[in-house]
Enzyme design. Structure first.
Site, PDB file in Angstrom:
ATOM      1  N   ASP A  18      60.747 -83.528  14.502  1.00 28.11           N
ATOM      2  CA  ASP A  18      61.871 -84.440  14.200  1.00 28.11           C
ATOM      3  C   ASP A  18      61.445 -85.900  14.179  1.00 28.11           C
ATOM      4  O   ASP A  18      61.736 -86.622  13.229  1.00 28.11           O
ATOM      5  CB  ASP A  18      63.081 -84.193  15.128  1.00 28.11           C
ATOM      6  CG  ASP A  18      62.818 -84.317  16.618  1.00 28.11           C
ATOM      7  OD1 ASP A  18      61.648 -84.462  17.023  1.00 28.11           O
ATOM      8  OD2 ASP A  18      63.803 -84.274  17.387  1.00 28.11           O
ATOM      9  N   ALA A 105      65.763 -76.766  30.717  1.00 30.90           N
ATOM     10  CA  ALA A 105      65.366 -75.459  30.182  1.00 30.90           C
ATOM     11  C   ALA A 105      65.073 -75.523  28.686  1.00 30.90           C
ATOM     12  O   ALA A 105      64.927 -74.502  28.028  1.00 30.90           O
ATOM     13  CB  ALA A 105      66.446 -74.425  30.462  1.00 30.90           C
ATOM     14  N   GLY A 106      65.006 -76.727  28.146  1.00 35.01           N
ATOM     15  CA  GLY A 106      64.660 -76.866  26.738  1.00 35.01           C
ATOM     16  C   GLY A 106      65.790 -76.500  25.795  1.00 35.01           C
ATOM     17  O   GLY A 106      65.566 -76.248  24.619  1.00 35.01           O
ATOM     18  N   SER A 109      70.420 -79.912  27.336  1.00 36.79           N
ATOM     19  CA  SER A 109      71.598 -80.230  28.140  1.00 36.79           C
ATOM     20  C   SER A 109      71.895 -81.735  28.104  1.00 36.79           C
ATOM     21  O   SER A 109      73.056 -82.145  28.139  1.00 36.79           O
ATOM     22  CB  SER A 109      71.401 -79.766  29.584  1.00 36.79           C
ATOM     23  OG  SER A 109      70.229 -80.336  30.124  1.00 36.79           O
ATOM     24  N   SER A 110      70.867 -82.566  27.994  1.00 43.91           N
ATOM     25  CA  SER A 110      71.124 -84.008  28.004  1.00 43.91           C
ATOM     26  C   SER A 110      71.895 -84.441  26.752  1.00 43.91           C
ATOM     27  O   SER A 110      72.838 -85.221  26.840  1.00 43.91           O
ATOM     28  CB  SER A 110      69.830 -84.798  28.172  1.00 43.91           C
ATOM     29  OG  SER A 110      68.861 -84.366  27.252  1.00 43.91           O
ATOM     30  N   ASP A 154      68.409 -82.940  18.712  1.00 44.92           N
ATOM     31  CA  ASP A 154      69.353 -82.462  19.720  1.00 44.92           C
ATOM     32  C   ASP A 154      70.772 -82.966  19.460  1.00 44.92           C
ATOM     33  O   ASP A 154      71.739 -82.202  19.525  1.00 44.92           O
ATOM     34  CB  ASP A 154      68.890 -82.884  21.122  1.00 44.92           C
ATOM     35  CG  ASP A 154      67.505 -82.358  21.434  1.00 44.92           C
ATOM     36  OD1 ASP A 154      67.136 -81.314  20.866  1.00 44.92           O
ATOM     37  OD2 ASP A 154      66.785 -82.985  22.229  1.00 44.92           O
TER      38      ASP A 154
HETATM   39  C1  GLA Z   1      62.898 -82.433  22.770  1.00 51.46           C
HETATM   40  C2  GLA Z   1      63.410 -83.672  22.056  1.00 51.46           C
HETATM   41  C3  GLA Z   1      63.635 -83.405  20.578  1.00 51.46           C
HETATM   42  C4  GLA Z   1      62.454 -82.710  19.923  1.00 51.46           C
HETATM   43  C5  GLA Z   1      62.002 -81.528  20.776  1.00 51.46           C
HETATM   44  C6  GLA Z   1      60.763 -80.861  20.242  1.00 51.46           C
HETATM   45  O1  GLA Z   1      63.903 -81.468  22.834  1.00 51.46           O
HETATM   46  O2  GLA Z   1      64.602 -84.105  22.645  1.00 51.46           O
HETATM   47  O3  GLA Z   1      63.950 -84.608  19.922  1.00 51.46           O
HETATM   48  O4  GLA Z   1      61.406 -83.599  19.679  1.00 51.46           O
HETATM   49  O5  GLA Z   1      61.762 -81.913  22.113  1.00 51.46           O
HETATM   50  O6  GLA Z   1      61.017 -80.239  19.032  1.00 51.46           O
END
Ligand code: GLA
Length: 382
Positions: A18, A105-106, A109-110, A154
């Site tokens: 991104d 947890a990827g 959530s933020s 996100d």
């Molecule tokens: C995090 C960042 C996103 C993106 C991902 C990896 O989630 O918030 O902007 O860069 O890592 O794809």
């Protein structure tokens, strides 16, 4: 008081693409964050979170500046700051945050906090912003107020995804293509496996990768690595695969580390597009097998070329595949968080058991499982 909701997200493909102007393919989760919000006349932001300690955090909305609020409350406060900076002055408010998303947890959530609060503050003040503009403001909260140099996926996912779809977003042009993605209908489960290793994006590795990508783009004489995807695809011919065309385009990069970083970004963007095209033609036999294969290739690229994977994720991906998943990859920024596996429904129990057993056998944390269903974007609930 009214309540607004914003979802978390999983990303089918396109990690660390991104901020490089590349392609991403996220979908919104049914799980997310609620912000129950009411205006206050005294100009204070009074922020509470059900999941966090140290409640409430109270700040004067007119005295916000980057770095002035730390911890979880920096996200809602940052939104008030970013709205004001963009010409939409936020007033005081009581903000109560609740979440059924695992933190770190990827699954973003933020951004779910930011986007639920952004919708709430806008509606309370009567500001009718386009969702793309709101996404940009919420991202500014994270980049400039919290200080995490993240990209745009996100906030775009939380505000613009659609139920039953994945969203192909070209982060260079901001063009969006919604593609149907209904795993249940295809007899599959999109299984999010939380490895319970938490990550923190404010740490240095994410920023370091970002800097390496910028350096690679500079050496290659392009504004961003994403700009190379279409150009490389155009030069790939019948006798030359996309991968070979990438190698040729990157041969000018002498530094092997920068070459690997660039290769990941370009190939992951390409995979995102390939998966979107496959989903558009999902009725064709073998489509989901092919998608699964691309997921696994994406994971290998994140592990070997971009070097953002972690041991629990690698074990989870390998074990899930061996137990019958069509494919699997880590999601999000890396160094902790979740794996997304595409699993035929009849093999779900086997995959879950195999992953849990393998992690336990290596004295790793017991994983969390979530069956993800592509869900709608942020909205007011009540
Ligand atoms: C995090 C960042 C996103 C993106 C991902 C990896 O989630 O918030 O902007 O860069 O890592 O794809």
């Amino acid at each position: 008081m009214n309540t607004w909701f914003a979802p978390g997200r999983a990303n089918l493909m396109g990690e660390h693409t991104d901020y490089n102007g590349g392609m991403v393919l996220p979908f919104a989760l049914a799980q997310g964050v609620t912000a129950t919000v009411a205006g206050r006349a005294d100009g204070l932001l009074v922020m509470r979170s059900k999941q966090m300690t140290g409640n409430p955090v109270v700040v004067d909305v007119t005295r916000l500046s980057p770095g002035s609020v730390r911890g979880w409350a920096a996200y809602p406060a940052g939104v008030a700051w970013a709205l004001t900076a963009a010409g939409y002055p936020a007033g005081g408010a009581d903000i109560d945050i609740d979440s059924d998303l695992p933190v770190g947890a990827g699954v973003s959530s933020s951004a779910a906090v930011e986007c639920s609060v952004a919708l709430a503050l806008c509606e309370l003040s009567g500001f009718a912003l386009e969702r793309r503009e709101l996404a940009a403001i919420a991202r500014r909260a994270e980049n400039d107020f919290v200080g995490a140099p993240t990209g745009m996926i996100d906030q775009y996912a939380a505000l613009l995804c659609q139920a039953g779809h994945a969203m192909l977003l070209d982060c260079g042009t901001q063009r969006i293509r919604q593609v149907p993605f209904d795993p249940v209908r295809a007899g599959l489960v999109a299984l999010v496996i939380d490895t319970r290793v938490t990550h923190a994006l404010v740490n240095g590795e994410y920023a370091a990768r970002r800097a390496e990508c910028e350096e690679a783009a500079r050496h290659l004489g392009v504004p961003s690595l994403g700009a190379l995807v279409t150009a490389v695809a155009a030069t790939a011919s019948e006798s030359e695969s996309f991968g070979q065309a990438v190698e040729r385009a990157l041969s000018r990069l002498a530094d092997p580390v920068l070459r690997r970083r660039a290769r990941h970004v370009i190939c992951d963007s390409w995979r995102a597009r390939q998966i979107a095209d496959a989903l558009d033609a999902a009725a064709e036999p073998g489509t989901f097998e092919r998608i699964g294969q691309l997921l696994t290739e994406g994971h290998a690229s994140l592990r070997d070329d971009f070097e953002v994977s972690w041991a629990e994720a690698d074990v989870t991906v390998a074990t899930a595949r061996a137990a019958g998943a069509l494919g699997a990859k880590m999601v999000g920024g890396g160094f902790g968080g979740s794996v997304l596996a595409l699993v035929p429904a009849e093999r779900l129990a086997k995959v879950r058991a195999a992953v849990a057993e393998e992690l336990a056998g290596r004295s790793m944390e017991a994983p969390g499982f979530l069956e993800a269903v592509p869900a709608p974007a942020a909205r007011r609930l009540a």
